[in-house]
Design an enzyme around this catalytic site. Structure first.
Site, PDB file in Angstrom:
ATOM      1  N   HIS A 155       0.825  -1.213   0.000  1.00 35.15           N
ATOM      2  CA  HIS A 155       0.000   0.000   0.000  1.00 35.15           C
ATOM      3  C   HIS A 155       0.853   1.255   0.000  1.00 35.15           C
ATOM      4  O   HIS A 155       1.920   1.303   0.604  1.00 35.15           O
ATOM      5  CB  HIS A 155      -1.027  -0.004   1.140  1.00 35.15           C
ATOM      6  CG  HIS A 155      -0.464  -0.102   2.530  1.00 35.15           C
ATOM      7  ND1 HIS A 155      -0.097   1.005   3.256  1.00 35.15           N
ATOM      8  CD2 HIS A 155      -0.234  -1.166   3.325  1.00 35.15           C
ATOM      9  CE1 HIS A 155       0.331   0.612   4.449  1.00 35.15           C
ATOM     10  NE2 HIS A 155       0.272  -0.694   4.524  1.00 35.15           N
ATOM     11  N   ASP A 157      -0.222   4.270   1.024  1.00 32.19           N
ATOM     12  CA  ASP A 157      -0.554   5.240   2.078  1.00 32.19           C
ATOM     13  C   ASP A 157       0.159   4.925   3.388  1.00 32.19           C
ATOM     14  O   ASP A 157       0.614   3.792   3.612  1.00 32.19           O
ATOM     15  CB  ASP A 157      -2.065   5.300   2.309  1.00 32.19           C
ATOM     16  CG  ASP A 157      -2.648   3.964   2.778  1.00 32.19           C
ATOM     17  OD1 ASP A 157      -2.300   2.920   2.191  1.00 32.19           O
ATOM     18  OD2 ASP A 157      -3.438   3.958   3.749  1.00 32.19           O
ATOM     19  N   ASP A 190       6.202   0.217   6.943  1.00 39.04           N
ATOM     20  CA  ASP A 190       4.761   0.046   6.689  1.00 39.04           C
ATOM     21  C   ASP A 190       4.277   1.137   5.753  1.00 39.04           C
ATOM     22  O   ASP A 190       3.813   2.160   6.188  1.00 39.04           O
ATOM     23  CB  ASP A 190       4.015   0.071   8.030  1.00 39.04           C
ATOM     24  CG  ASP A 190       2.539  -0.239   7.894  1.00 39.04           C
ATOM     25  OD1 ASP A 190       2.124  -0.670   6.816  1.00 39.04           O
ATOM     26  OD2 ASP A 190       1.812  -0.035   8.873  1.00 39.04           O
ATOM     27  N   GLU A 224      -5.016   1.487   2.723  1.00 45.69           N
ATOM     28  CA  GLU A 224      -4.989   0.302   3.575  1.00 45.69           C
ATOM     29  C   GLU A 224      -5.117   0.687   5.038  1.00 45.69           C
ATOM     30  O   GLU A 224      -5.695  -0.044   5.837  1.00 45.69           O
ATOM     31  CB  GLU A 224      -3.695  -0.479   3.337  1.00 45.69           C
ATOM     32  CG  GLU A 224      -3.704  -1.903   3.878  1.00 45.69           C
ATOM     33  CD  GLU A 224      -3.273  -2.018   5.335  1.00 45.69           C
ATOM     34  OE1 GLU A 224      -3.473  -3.099   5.921  1.00 45.69           O
ATOM     35  OE2 GLU A 224      -2.743  -1.049   5.900  1.00 45.69           O
ATOM     36  N   GLU A 225      -4.586   1.840   5.383  1.00 46.98           N
ATOM     37  CA  GLU A 225      -4.579   2.245   6.794  1.00 46.98           C
ATOM     38  C   GLU A 225      -5.933   2.790   7.244  1.00 46.98           C
ATOM     39  O   GLU A 225      -6.141   3.042   8.418  1.00 46.98           O
ATOM     40  CB  GLU A 225      -3.485   3.294   7.052  1.00 46.98           C
ATOM     41  CG  GLU A 225      -2.058   2.810   6.741  1.00 46.98           C
ATOM     42  CD  GLU A 225      -1.574   1.727   7.696  1.00 46.98           C
ATOM     43  OE1 GLU A 225      -2.333   1.316   8.597  1.00 46.98           O
ATOM     44  OE2 GLU A 225      -0.414   1.281   7.529  1.00 46.98           O
ATOM     45  N   ASP A 253       1.353 -10.425   0.830  1.00 36.77           N
ATOM     46  CA  ASP A 253       1.104  -9.081   1.343  1.00 36.77           C
ATOM     47  C   ASP A 253       1.970  -8.885   2.580  1.00 36.77           C
ATOM     48  O   ASP A 253       2.546  -9.834   3.106  1.00 36.77           O
ATOM     49  CB  ASP A 253      -0.386  -8.909   1.672  1.00 36.77           C
ATOM     50  CG  ASP A 253      -0.800  -7.440   1.795  1.00 36.77           C
ATOM     51  OD1 ASP A 253       0.068  -6.544   1.643  1.00 36.77           O
ATOM     52  OD2 ASP A 253      -1.990  -7.188   2.046  1.00 36.77           O
ATOM     53  N   HIS A 527       3.482   2.735  12.733  1.00 33.60           N
ATOM     54  CA  HIS A 527       2.343   3.491  13.289  1.00 33.60           C
ATOM     55  C   HIS A 527       2.739   4.380  14.455  1.00 33.60           C
ATOM     56  O   HIS A 527       1.887   5.033  15.056  1.00 33.60           O
ATOM     57  CB  HIS A 527       1.195   2.573  13.748  1.00 33.60           C
ATOM     58  CG  HIS A 527       0.507   1.862  12.619  1.00 33.60           C
ATOM     59  ND1 HIS A 527      -0.807   1.504  12.661  1.00 33.60           N
ATOM     60  CD2 HIS A 527       0.949   1.459  11.411  1.00 33.60           C
ATOM     61  CE1 HIS A 527      -1.140   0.902  11.531  1.00 33.60           C
ATOM     62  NE2 HIS A 527      -0.072   0.865  10.761  1.00 33.60           N
TER      63      HIS A 527
HETATM   64 ZN   LIG Z   1       0.607  -1.694   6.367  1.00 30.31          ZN
END
Ligand SMILES: [Zn+2]
Ligand SMILES: *[C@@H]1O[C@H](CO)[C@@H](O)[C@H](O)[C@H]1NC(C)=O
Ligand SMILES: *[C@@H]1O[C@H](CO)[C@@H](O)[C@H](O)[C@H]1NC(C)=O
Length: 559
Positions: A155, A157, A190, A224-225, A253, A527
């Site tokens: 992803h 984003d 991520d 995705e987030e 993934d 995150h």
């Molecule tokens: Zn992710």
């Protein structure tokens, strides 16, 4: 609930029994002699394939030499650093693509990919799903009916960095700073590291002159987030339209898992399922009135009673063979024989495998730190009610976040909540409106339940499939154990969070979430502040992905 998910859930039930058998078959051929079965070095538990070497040795060597060269390493580090510098944040309250201008940053990501990988872009077909969902298709010489495509997801984003958190970062989150050892920034692990790695693997393969038999697809979501509705779902719809049910060979993934150490043993943890997800809203509505003459229990009191009851009747923890964590523990007891904790686990696995509830409960109790993998968790996350101190509250709302055990279902959770809450309504003479009930009562005094978001637990991907064997063999060929002198053990695992793969259940049973790096060092900062990736591990990721493509290509066309 989405239509796709409903359909997929039906498949889940139809196939779960088969998966279950396959897992058991793969990991333990014999369940009867439980103690013998789980002794160290047991031959029939947690079988490990030999390292899988591509037949195309020349291409593999080309990629390997590349990833070990200093010039390549400098380049790919720069490529990651550059894409981190584009702050492609996704926000909870984004409007539709085309209306909310904050999506426009994803045009920059697309441009960056085009500029950085011109060779890839001139080789693949680029399709767009809902503007920012990018689908790159490198056509193989065999049609998809003869060799199903391999699909790799990532992803674009990232989770937003709050303005007042920027100062807590050692290096600014969108500088992409490389300090000689770590590449810093939001998205480093991520998931931009993953995205650059799979792009690079394809680039290296093109450069080597490789021509695939099996079609290779890369697909990059933009949300995705958050919900995945803007890109994740449109991408899956696009591919479903093109390839149909079970039309994909394997999906890779990101995982919250990778190469890790547990019980002093190196494992490559492949998530073969995801827990389900549910946000439930509980409303208690009551008549207001004058504060000088309050009822014995007002809406806040009733809500409190509900919360206490939910927590008192919390979901139990059991480790059953349907849970991929069961397979992990089988691997652990066989390959980490010195662990004291595992000695106790070993003695109970046999009974748990035979579905003896007592042993399943005891196992979950023994592994207290891992318990959230073995049960449905619930967290009353938000309560609103009351306006001022001299007024009787008229509406109290509670939101509960649940992560569903693999054996559970959204329906089961709803039933459980209704069973617990209905008697409370009755006791207080209030009307009760369960999940999905139309408001049948005009009563002002009522308790009503609804769901905001609901996702069934993911179907468990097989570990006895050709695809999983190719993945395991590739892992064992390309990745190293974290502890010197050990064997790297590939194990099934469970993901407690959700990825975009939630939209892809209909496309293949073989969905594997795995990040081919040491995640002890890396992902613990996703995150949060100071996200980074270790350069020495990141630069090798394309070697893993390229080898996986080569190995999957070797299996193409042979039936
Ligand atoms: Zn992710
Ligand atoms: C961990 O395993 C390694 C090799 O397998 C061994 O040398 C070491 O002593 C072990 N450490 C502990 C704390 O058991
Ligand atoms: C619960 O209350 C919220 C806030 O007023 C409202 O939006 C929602 O529709 C209510 N849900 C039910 C099931 O009554």
């Amino acid at each position: 609930m989405s239509r796709l998910q409903n359909i997929c859930y039906a498949i889940l039930f139809a196939t779960l029994a088969i998966y279950h058998k396959q897992i058991i078959g793969f990991l333990t051929l014999s369940r009867t002699s439980s103690l013998e079965t789980y002794n160290h070095g047991s031959l029939d538990v947690c079988l490990q394939p030999d390292p899988l070497i591509p037949s195309n040795k020349r291409t593999e060597q080309y990629v390997k030499d590349k990833v070990e060269s200093a010039a390549y390493q400098r380049e790919i580090i720069n490529k990651l650093s550059g894409i981190i510098q584009i702050p492609s944040e996704s926000y909870d309250e984004l409007g539709p693509i085309g209306q909310d201008e904050r999506w426009n940053i994803f045009f920059q990501i697309e441009d960056y990919i085009k500029q950085t990988y011109p060779r890839v872009l001139s080789t693949v077909q680029l399709d767009h799903a809902n503007t920012h969902g990018l689908i790159l298709t490198w056509k193989g010489s065999l049609p998809p009916e003869e060799a199903k495509p391999i699909l790799m997801l990532a992803h674009q984003d990232v989770v937003p960095v709050l303005a007042d958190a920027v100062q807590d970062w050692t290096h600014p989150p969108y500088d992409g700073h490389f300090d000689g050892e770590l590449i810093w920034g939001r998205g480093a692990t991520d998931d931009k590291g993953y995205m650059i790695s799979i792009l690079e693997s394809v680039d290296l393969l093109i450069k080597s002159g490789f021509e695939p038999k099996r079609t290779i697809i890369l697909a990059f979501g933009c949300d995705e987030e958050i919900t995945g509705e803007n890109c994740g779902r449109p991408i899956s719809d696009f591919l479903f339209e093109r390839y149909g049910r079970d039309g994909i060979y394997i999906i890779m993934d990101e995982g919250s898992m990778g190469v890790q150490t547990e019980f002093n043993q190196s494992f490559a943890m492949v998530s073969v399922a995801e827990k389900g997800y549910l946000d439930a809203t509980i409303n208690v509505t009551a008549a207001g009135g004058h504060a000088s003459n309050p009822p014995e229990h007002n809406a806040i009191g009733v809500m409190s009673e509900i919360v206490v009851e939910l927590e008192r009747q919390a979901f139990p923890a059991n480790l059953t063979p349907r849970n991929p964590m069961f397979g992990f523990l089988e691997c652990a007891v066989v390959h980490a024989p010195d662990s004291d904790l595992l000695r106790n686990v070993r003695g109970r696995l046999g009974d748990a495998a035979l579905d003896k509830r007592g042993a399943q409960k005891a196992l979950a109790a023994l592994l207290r730190d891992m318990q959230y993998y073995f049960k449905t968790t619930q967290s009353v996350a938000k309560v609103n009610g009351g306006i001022k101190v001299n007024a009787i509250p008229e509406l109290v709302t509670a939101m509960v976040n649940l992560r569903l055990a693999v054996e559970s279902s959204v329906g089961h959770i709803k039933d459980h909540y209704e069973e617990l809450i209905k008697p409370i309504a009755k006791k207080h003479g209030m009307a009760f409106q369960g999940f999905g009930d139309e408001s049948s009562s005009s009563s002002v005094r009522k308790i009503s339940l609804s769901t905001v978001e609901a996702l069934e637990p993911a179907p468990v991907s097989p570990v006895a499939s050709e695809a999983f064997e190719i993945l395991s063999g590739t892992i064992r060929h390309t990745l190293k154990p974290l502890i010197e002198g050990q064997e790297l053990i590939v194990t099934p695992y469970l993901m407690p969070a959700n990825t975009d793969t939630k939209f892809f259940w209909a496309l293949t049973k073989n969905i594997y979430r795995f990040t081919p790096i040491n995640l002890v060092h890396n992902l613990n900062r996703a995150h949060t502040t100071n996200e980074f990736i270790k350069a020495s591990e990141f630069v090798r990721e394309p070697y893993f992905f390229a080898t996986l493509i080569l190995n999957a290509d070797d299996a193409a066309g042979k039936k």
